[in-house]
Design an enzyme around this catalytic site. Structure first.
Site, PDB file in Angstrom:
ATOM      1  N   SER A 186       0.813  -1.224   0.000  1.00 54.50           N
ATOM      2  CA  SER A 186       0.000   0.000   0.000  1.00 54.50           C
ATOM      3  C   SER A 186       0.841   1.267   0.000  1.00 54.50           C
ATOM      4  O   SER A 186       0.403   2.306  -0.518  1.00 54.50           O
ATOM      5  CB  SER A 186      -0.933   0.009   1.211  1.00 54.50           C
ATOM      6  OG  SER A 186      -0.203  -0.041   2.428  1.00 54.50           O
ATOM      7  N   HIS A 194       1.537   4.411   7.377  1.00 61.11           N
ATOM      8  CA  HIS A 194       1.556   5.042   6.052  1.00 61.11           C
ATOM      9  C   HIS A 194       2.123   6.459   6.132  1.00 61.11           C
ATOM     10  O   HIS A 194       2.160   7.063   7.195  1.00 61.11           O
ATOM     11  CB  HIS A 194       0.158   5.037   5.448  1.00 61.11           C
ATOM     12  CG  HIS A 194      -0.374   3.661   5.202  1.00 61.11           C
ATOM     13  ND1 HIS A 194      -1.181   3.008   6.112  1.00 61.11           N
ATOM     14  CD2 HIS A 194      -0.182   2.798   4.180  1.00 61.11           C
ATOM     15  CE1 HIS A 194      -1.480   1.810   5.650  1.00 61.11           C
ATOM     16  NE2 HIS A 194      -0.881   1.647   4.481  1.00 61.11           N
ATOM     17  N   ASP A 217      -0.513   7.487  10.296  1.00 57.74           N
ATOM     18  CA  ASP A 217      -1.303   6.537  11.089  1.00 57.74           C
ATOM     19  C   ASP A 217      -0.425   5.491  11.754  1.00 57.74           C
ATOM     20  O   ASP A 217      -0.873   4.406  12.090  1.00 57.74           O
ATOM     21  CB  ASP A 217      -2.351   5.845  10.206  1.00 57.74           C
ATOM     22  CG  ASP A 217      -1.718   5.094   9.030  1.00 57.74           C
ATOM     23  OD1 ASP A 217      -0.463   5.089   8.927  1.00 57.74           O
ATOM     24  OD2 ASP A 217      -2.459   4.505   8.238  1.00 57.74           O
TER      25      ASP A 217
END
Length: 242
Positions: A11, A190, A187
């Site tokens: 991601s 990320h 977070d």
């Protein structure tokens, strides 16, 4: 055709083409010289990445030039703790290392001259991970810890050394800043805008060390500064891309 740089990862790579993302910044940096191609898959670990790599990347053919470089950016999901809520993503560190070797071997078999740049997982803010759970967390414990991820970062750097490839050691380098948790992570995992800028600058540095920069890669068509105002088409007749 323009040469390519592929970004392969989880991601943190998938999000890299978002506003201010490190991949988007790469594409902008090389906007007249290289196509930066995104191949990021949220939630993936090296086990899954290795499973799909042959589908993700085109088979090498003589008519298609090999990419200049590929970034391999996995580990944040492999390093999910095996007894916590994201255990389904966990990959033991010995397998993680072997998977990275196998992914590297795939690229080198496809494109022997392509540069493979490894990127370690970033550091983890344990407390912030509790505030931003992605799945139900009945234990109330972080699914990743910075200490545990650090072992995977070290393993990634070790694989890069064994393969003779450059590595961007985010886990170590980001923690050189005293406020890394808030500056680089939104977070606990990320990247913030500053975190993306950090990755972009480190990747650019590694590429430049390998002789790949906007100063060394030819543009694909004439620049406006090369066009004769009295005979504009002359530049196109004389231009030869490399």
């Amino acid at each position: 055709m323009r040469p390519k740089i592929y970004l392969f990862g989880d991601s943190i790579t998938e999000e890299s083409f978002a506003d201010g993302g490190w991949g988007a910044s790469l594409a902008n940096h090389f906007n007249r010289t290289v196509d930066v191609v995104l191949r990021g898959y949220s939630g993936y670990n090296t086990r899954w990445g290795l499973k799909v790599v042959e589908r993700v990347f085109p088979e090498a053919v003589e008519s298609a030039p090999a990419p200049l470089a590929v970034t391999v950016f996995f580990g944040a999901n492999d390093a999910c703790l095996p007894d916590r809520c994201s255990a389904f993503q966990h990959v033991p560190i010995s397998e993680y290392k072997q998977n990275l070797h196998s992914i590297f071997s795939f690229f080198k078999k496809q494109w022997p001259k392509t540069l493979v740049i490894f990127i370690t997982p970033p550091p983890i803010d344990d407390d912030a991970r509790l505030k931003y759970p992605y799945i139900e967390n009945p234990q109330g414990l972080p699914e990743r810890t910075n200490e545990y991820v650090g072992a995977y970062a070290e393993a990634c750097a070790g694989v890069a050394e064994e393969c003779g490839s450059p590595v961007v050691d985010l886990w170590t380098q980001m923690q050189n800043s005293s406020d890394w948790k808030k500056a680089y992570l939104r977070d606990g995992l990320h990247l913030t805008w500053s975190g993306n800028k950090f990755v972009f600058e480190e990747v650019i540095k590694k590429l430049k060390e390998e002789g790949m920069s906007v100063d060394t890669i030819p543009v694909d068509l004439p620049l406006i500064s090369d066009i004769d105002l009295d005979n504009p088409l002359k530049a196109f007749h004389n231009f030869r891309s490399v």
